[in-house]
Write a protein that holds these residues in place. Structure first.
Motif, short mmCIF file in Angstrom:
data_model
loop_
_atom_site.label_atom_id
_atom_site.label_comp_id
_atom_site.label_asym_id
_atom_site.label_seq_id
_atom_site.Cartn_x
_atom_site.Cartn_y
_atom_site.Cartn_z
N TYR A 10 -7.86 -6.75 1.04
CA TYR A 10 -7.68 -5.37 1.68
C TYR A 10 -6.03 -5.16 0.49
O TYR A 10 -5.11 -4.20 0.90
CB TYR A 10 -6.68 -5.77 2.72
CG TYR A 10 -6.28 -7.14 3.23
CD1 TYR A 10 -4.67 -7.50 2.61
CD2 TYR A 10 -6.95 -8.67 3.18
CE1 TYR A 10 -4.42 -8.60 2.35
CE2 TYR A 10 -6.62 -9.47 3.64
CZ TYR A 10 -5.41 -9.84 2.30
OH TYR A 10 -4.86 -11.60 2.78
N ASP A 11 -6.26 -5.86 -0.39
CA ASP A 11 -5.22 -5.53 -1.44
C ASP A 11 -5.22 -4.79 -2.29
O ASP A 11 -4.49 -4.30 -3.30
CB ASP A 11 -4.04 -7.35 -2.37
CG ASP A 11 -6.16 -7.71 -2.89
OD1 ASP A 11 -6.91 -7.44 -2.91
OD2 ASP A 11 -5.78 -8.83 -3.08
N LYS A 12 -6.52 -4.21 -2.32
CA LYS A 12 -6.95 -3.33 -3.52
C LYS A 12 -6.75 -1.92 -3.28
O LYS A 12 -6.64 -1.59 -2.05
CB LYS A 12 -8.51 -3.71 -4.06
CG LYS A 12 -8.67 -4.83 -4.61
CD LYS A 12 -10.34 -4.81 -4.72
CE LYS A 12 -10.67 -6.38 -4.79
NZ LYS A 12 -10.39 -7.54 -4.14
N LEU A 13 -6.70 -0.63 -4.37
CA LEU A 13 -7.01 0.88 -3.50
C LEU A 13 -8.55 1.32 -2.94
O LEU A 13 -7.78 1.67 -2.40
CB LEU A 13 -6.78 1.55 -5.21
CG LEU A 13 -7.01 3.09 -5.09
CD1 LEU A 13 -6.19 3.21 -3.95
CD2 LEU A 13 -6.86 3.40 -5.88
N ASP A 14 -9.38 0.13 -3.13
CA ASP A 14 -10.80 0.35 -2.41
C ASP A 14 -11.54 -0.19 -1.93
O ASP A 14 -11.74 -1.22 -2.89
CB ASP A 14 -11.95 1.65 -3.22
CG ASP A 14 -11.23 3.08 -3.80
OD1 ASP A 14 -10.56 3.62 -3.24
OD2 ASP A 14 -11.36 2.77 -4.60
N ASN A 15 -11.32 -1.13 -0.73
CA ASN A 15 -11.37 -2.28 -0.16
C ASN A 15 -13.23 -2.40 0.26
O ASN A 15 -12.92 -0.96 1.43
CB ASN A 15 -10.17 -2.81 1.23
CG ASN A 15 -9.11 -2.46 0.20
OD1 ASN A 15 -8.94 -3.47 -1.02
ND2 ASN A 15 -7.79 -2.01 0.46
N PHE A 16 -13.29 -3.20 0.54
CA PHE A 16 -14.76 -3.46 1.49
C PHE A 16 -14.33 -4.64 2.62
O PHE A 16 -13.90 -5.17 2.13
CB PHE A 16 -15.94 -3.03 0.63
CG PHE A 16 -16.20 -2.14 -0.60
CD1 PHE A 16 -16.94 -1.21 0.24
CD2 PHE A 16 -15.48 -2.25 -1.60
CE1 PHE A 16 -16.89 0.08 -0.44
CE2 PHE A 16 -16.04 -0.40 -2.16
CZ PHE A 16 -16.53 0.41 -1.65
#
Length: 275
Positions: A115-121
């Protein structure tokens, strides 16, 4: 044998004292009701404490089983709320409700979440073996989570709503106003509802829900609440900050939403495009 005899000789006084003391306790308890009741009460407390500790220990060992049971029970309740047709619970459907909405619910456990990236999975522990495929919606009891992206036999990757590439159909509850829900990569607790016309009634505190145009999510699932709204593009439309109901930083169990009419709808869309 000689060691035992030596032990008895060495501690004969102590052993004699313990035997006589035990006999006196037995006679006292048997001959006086007060002492007997006190003894029974005391031993009952000790036994109860031991049984309670044993039960707590067994309950601790049984947590995974209980969590699995609760997730399936929540899925059944979710099906009732969606007025859906059936539920898989990880295996072929047997429980039928109503057919007013063509959705099924499959519980799953989150085994990885970013949840701490630009594109999360997100990775969940069910996949093709449970008939999970791409483009299926994923929710919790608090709101939407994302959309299934890739599946293997036993696992699936979910595009989190905290992903700059995702755009979801959403609307303001109690109105017909719709917009696109997006994430700018900053606050994991807040998303943006864009493309909302200037004439729309936008009130801080109003609830944002999934729209009826979506084939991925059932309609009217609550997403979050309007925190703030500003006019952009020379005042022609709103950009609305939506505070999510879901805590995307703390996900345990989720539910995959399967639209039984998805294939039929896709065929219709393909025919329309070809025309």
């Amino acid at each position: 044998m000689q060691h035992i005899i030596n032990f008895l000789i060495k501690y004969r006084n102590l052993l004699l004292y313990l035997v006589l003391f035990s006999i006196s306790i037995i006679f006292t308890v048997q001959s006086h009701s007060y002492h007997r009741n006190t003894f029974i009460h005391s031993t009952g407390n000790v036994t109860g404490s031991i049984l309670n500790l044993r039960q707590e220990f067994y309950a601790y060992l049984d947590l995974d089983k209980q969590n699995d049971y609760l997730s399936k029970e929540n899925a059944r309740l979710r099906m009732r709320l969606l007025a859906a047709g059936d539920t898989l619970l990880g295996r072929p459907a047997t429980m039928m409700f109503a057919d007013s909405l063509p959705f099924t619910v499959v519980p799953a456990r989150v085994i990885k979440n970013s949840y701490d990236k630009l594109d999360n999975f997100i990775t969940i522990d069910i996949g093709a073996d449970q008939d999970i495929s791409s483009d299926m919606g994923v929710i919790t009891s608090n709101g939407i989570v994302g959309i299934v992206d890739i599946t293997s036999a036993r696992f699936s990757r979910v595009i989190s709503v905290l992903n700059s590439e995702i755009s979801l159909n959403a609307q303001i509850k109690g109105t017909s106003t719709i917009g696109s829900l997006t994430w700018d990569g900053t606050d994991p607790y807040t998303m943006s509802l864009i493309d909302v016309p200037r004439l729309a009634q936008v009130v801080p505190g109003d609830t944002i829900i999934t729209g009826k145009q979506s084939t991925t999510f059932p309609p009217d699932i609550e997403i979050g609440v309007i925190k703030d709204a500003v006019l952009i593009d020379n005042g022609s439309r709103y950009k609305i900050d939506v505070r999510l109901f879901n805590n995307m930083t703390d996900l345990g169990y989720v539910y995959v939403i399967k639209n039984r009419d998805a294939d039929a709808l896709q065929i219709i869309d393909t025919l329309s495009t070809n025309e």
